[in-house]
Motif scaffolding. Sequence first.
Motif, PDB file in Angstrom:
ATOM      1  N   GLU A   1     -73.684  37.359  78.992  1.00 31.11           N
ATOM      2  CA  GLU A   1     -72.546  36.547  79.447  1.00 31.11           C
ATOM      3  C   GLU A   1     -71.638  36.168  78.281  1.00 31.11           C
ATOM      4  O   GLU A   1     -70.415  36.272  78.382  1.00 31.11           O
ATOM      5  N   SER A   2     -72.237  35.729  77.184  1.00 28.32           N
ATOM      6  CA  SER A   2     -71.398  35.275  76.064  1.00 28.32           C
ATOM      7  C   SER A   2     -70.616  36.446  75.477  1.00 28.32           C
ATOM      8  O   SER A   2     -69.461  36.295  75.077  1.00 28.32           O
TER       9      SER A   2
ATOM     10  N   TRP B   1     -74.065  28.261  78.858  1.00 26.37           N
ATOM     11  CA  TRP B   1     -74.017  29.647  78.360  1.00 26.37           C
ATOM     12  C   TRP B   1     -73.818  29.678  76.849  1.00 26.37           C
ATOM     13  O   TRP B   1     -74.305  30.587  76.185  1.00 26.37           O
TER      14      TRP B   1
ATOM     15  N   ARG C   1     -67.705  37.071  77.766  1.00 24.26           N
ATOM     16  CA  ARG C   1     -66.653  36.059  77.593  1.00 24.26           C
ATOM     17  C   ARG C   1     -65.903  36.249  76.277  1.00 24.26           C
ATOM     18  O   ARG C   1     -64.687  36.042  76.202  1.00 24.26           O
TER      19      ARG C   1
ATOM     20  N   LYS D   1     -82.277  37.006  67.893  1.00 22.01           N
ATOM     21  CA  LYS D   1     -81.960  38.372  67.458  1.00 22.01           C
ATOM     22  C   LYS D   1     -81.934  38.477  65.945  1.00 22.01           C
ATOM     23  O   LYS D   1     -82.422  39.438  65.365  1.00 22.01           O
TER      24      LYS D   1
ATOM     25  N   ASP E   1     -72.659  38.266  69.764  1.00 19.95           N
ATOM     26  CA  ASP E   1     -73.996  38.839  69.623  1.00 19.95           C
ATOM     27  C   ASP E   1     -75.043  37.903  70.236  1.00 19.95           C
ATOM     28  O   ASP E   1     -76.138  37.748  69.710  1.00 19.95           O
ATOM     29  N   GLY E   2     -74.704  37.271  71.337  1.00 22.70           N
ATOM     30  CA  GLY E   2     -75.631  36.326  71.967  1.00 22.70           C
ATOM     31  C   GLY E   2     -76.235  36.907  73.219  1.00 22.70           C
ATOM     32  O   GLY E   2     -77.051  37.821  73.161  1.00 22.70           O
ATOM     33  N   THR E   3     -75.809  36.386  74.372  1.00 27.17           N
ATOM     34  CA  THR E   3     -76.303  36.903  75.653  1.00 27.17           C
ATOM     35  C   THR E   3     -75.261  37.853  76.245  1.00 27.17           C
ATOM     36  O   THR E   3     -74.150  37.978  75.727  1.00 27.17           O
TER      37      THR E   3
ATOM     38  N   GLU F   1     -77.211  28.792  75.309  1.00 29.44           N
ATOM     39  CA  GLU F   1     -78.107  29.950  75.476  1.00 29.44           C
ATOM     40  C   GLU F   1     -77.746  31.066  74.505  1.00 29.44           C
ATOM     41  O   GLU F   1     -78.626  31.703  73.924  1.00 29.44           O
ATOM     42  N   ALA F   2     -76.469  31.300  74.347  1.00 29.84           N
ATOM     43  CA  ALA F   2     -76.021  32.360  73.435  1.00 29.84           C
ATOM     44  C   ALA F   2     -76.449  32.048  72.005  1.00 29.84           C
ATOM     45  O   ALA F   2     -76.896  32.939  71.269  1.00 29.84           O
ATOM     46  N   ALA F   3     -76.314  30.776  71.616  1.00 29.30           N
ATOM     47  CA  ALA F   3     -76.693  30.402  70.251  1.00 29.30           C
ATOM     48  C   ALA F   3     -78.178  30.672  70.031  1.00 29.30           C
ATOM     49  O   ALA F   3     -78.579  31.207  68.991  1.00 29.30           O
TER      50      ALA F   3
ATOM     51  N   ARG G   1     -71.981  34.370  66.996  1.00 31.06           N
ATOM     52  CA  ARG G   1     -73.055  33.956  67.906  1.00 31.06           C
ATOM     53  C   ARG G   1     -72.767  34.376  69.345  1.00 31.06           C
ATOM     54  O   ARG G   1     -73.646  34.834  70.054  1.00 31.06           O
ATOM     55  N   LEU G   2     -71.534  34.182  69.756  1.00 25.69           N
ATOM     56  CA  LEU G   2     -71.204  34.484  71.155  1.00 25.69           C
ATOM     57  C   LEU G   2     -71.099  35.991  71.376  1.00 25.69           C
ATOM     58  O   LEU G   2     -71.569  36.514  72.383  1.00 25.69           O
TER      59      LEU G   2
ATOM     60  N   ALA H   1     -80.089  32.808  71.773  1.00 26.63           N
ATOM     61  CA  ALA H   1     -80.330  34.254  71.837  1.00 26.63           C
ATOM     62  C   ALA H   1     -79.939  34.912  70.521  1.00 26.63           C
ATOM     63  O   ALA H   1     -80.655  35.772  70.002  1.00 26.63           O
ATOM     64  N   HIS H   2     -78.826  34.476  69.969  1.00 22.70           N
ATOM     65  CA  HIS H   2     -78.379  35.065  68.703  1.00 22.70           C
ATOM     66  C   HIS H   2     -79.361  34.748  67.572  1.00 22.70           C
ATOM     67  O   HIS H   2     -79.701  35.621  66.765  1.00 22.70           O
TER      68      HIS H   2
END
Lengths: 244, 331
Positions: free
Chosen positions: A150-151, B307, A154, B318, A146-148, B310-312, A143-144, B314-315
């Motif tokens: 920023e992620s 963050w 990181r 996708k 392939d997330g944003t 948000e990443a979760a 998830r991280l 966004a993923h």
Amino acid sequence: MALFDALLELADDHLVLGHRVSEWCGHAPMLEEDLAMPNMALDVIGTARSLYDYAGKVEGAGRDEDDLAYLRGEREYRNLLLVERPNEDFAHTMLRQLYFAAFMHPYWTAALTSQDETIQGIAGKAVKEMAYHIRHAGEWVVRLGDGTEESARRMADAVQSLSIYVGELFEEGAAEGVDVLPSRAAIRDEWLATVKRVFDEAGLTFEDSKFPQTGGRSGVHGEGLGHMLAEMQSVHRAHPGATW
Amino acid sequence: MYSQGLIGADGRSEETPEFLAAFQARVDAETKIEPNDDMPEGYRRTLVRQIGQHAHSEIVGMLPEGNWITRAPSLRRKAALLAKVQDEGGHGLYLYSAAETLGVSRKQMTEELLDGRAKYSSIFNYPTLSWADIGIIGWLVDGAAIMNQIPLCRCSYGPYARAMIRVCKEESFHQRQGYEIVMKLAQGTPEQKAMVQDALNRWWWPSIMMFGPHDADSQHSDQSMAWKIKRFTNDELRQKFIDATVPQAEYLDLTLPDPDLKWNEEKGGYDHGPIDWDEFWRVVKGFGPMAKDRVKARKKAWDDGEWVREAALAHAEKRKARAQAAPMAAE
Ligand SMILES: [Fe+2]
Ligand SMILES: [Fe+2]
Ligand SMILES: [Fe+2]
């Protein structure tokens, strides 16, 4: 005493990692993780307890799990450098967990056929837990990664900073020649396959470090471990001989 | 861990007298009210506040006890404390879900907690200063929570009542575990005894304040009682708690810090000394010793975790997009 020393190494790995993960309790990025992280901490602390208990019996000097956990200093701790690394952020924490579990799952699987019944018993419980940790931490790495933006950054930072501690996982340490415990070096391929499978999905690349950091098995740690132990042992050591 | 006498809910409603009477009749017949049932707006609002405050209390309550996880003096205690704090998080989760059935989101409730609009139990605004505090909190704070929550298992609102049944089982386990910690200390070295007496001295009064103001000063009690959200008054619950706790303290030779505490044969319960209501209101209003730190810690966790959340999202987006694109690519 090779078995005693090898059990201590394993126990220290689990306790120190459990301590680090438990530092998140109440501070996780979401409530679901405030439940999942103590769960993972409990798993590895539970395994540490069984290992210390057995180590104490093998030693035969009357030391119990608490004597071994609370009354040894940082030079006597034998854990991997990987597990003592600070939490940094959620990406580092999940990657550290994945690296550890991707090692321990095949390790405990091999230990299921150990000639030593106690080790077999510990492995039987731990193998299921490690499969869950691979899944949980692995899903987060994906998830991280392939997330944003920023992620992903990181996550890549975490890979950068933790990969130098991978090589130490495969050192035999005190277990050299202890035939009731699996060979650590033999686990490298499976470890790599697990990590690569996750990294492929996460869009990350794994590169083995040319200069792996080691020293944990001989008690030469990073500066963080002493602070961790000072905190962990403070109450116990302030009241010698008390029971809790 | 707990719900306090409700702070600042406004149970007024403007529905027709017929509607209100029909609703009251259902409540009086002990029919559970379910999420899709019609209900007076005041009933809904009171429950949202109460369940929300209760959920926030579970979550904020993880902090004072979490403060001792890394220092627990034995591995057995460390594991038990971790499990306990995890249980409290689980209680928070069920309670947020129960509140969500009334049309508020967890995110919305969280934001209200972080910006200070929503309250949580004041007890968590006191600091945990020694290992003994962990035992005392289990014994007294979880103990007081049980007194409050057992009647809530019969609350007229179905989802809340059902959440409470599950929560109460775990709270009573916490209470026994806390008492066991206290017992070990009370029977331990002189330093351990002093540590536990000190913790009891600090937590006793805040614990009995957990039941909220005296009945005569409690504004929202009557409507909540009529709607069977509440089954006993603050003073009734406080009395039960004191009566149950005094013998437990005596058994361990611990002194409760109230010189006026004595058995009253006539009422069949203990009388206690005056409660410092100035302190109570000061802490309720957000001036407890740890109030700023608690909210700050929750806010930091929330902000630092943004963050990740948000990443979760966004993923997940996708993935969905890829799953939709895949069959077309195969054509
Ligand atoms: Fe709770
Ligand atoms: Fe509660
Ligand atoms: Fe509890």
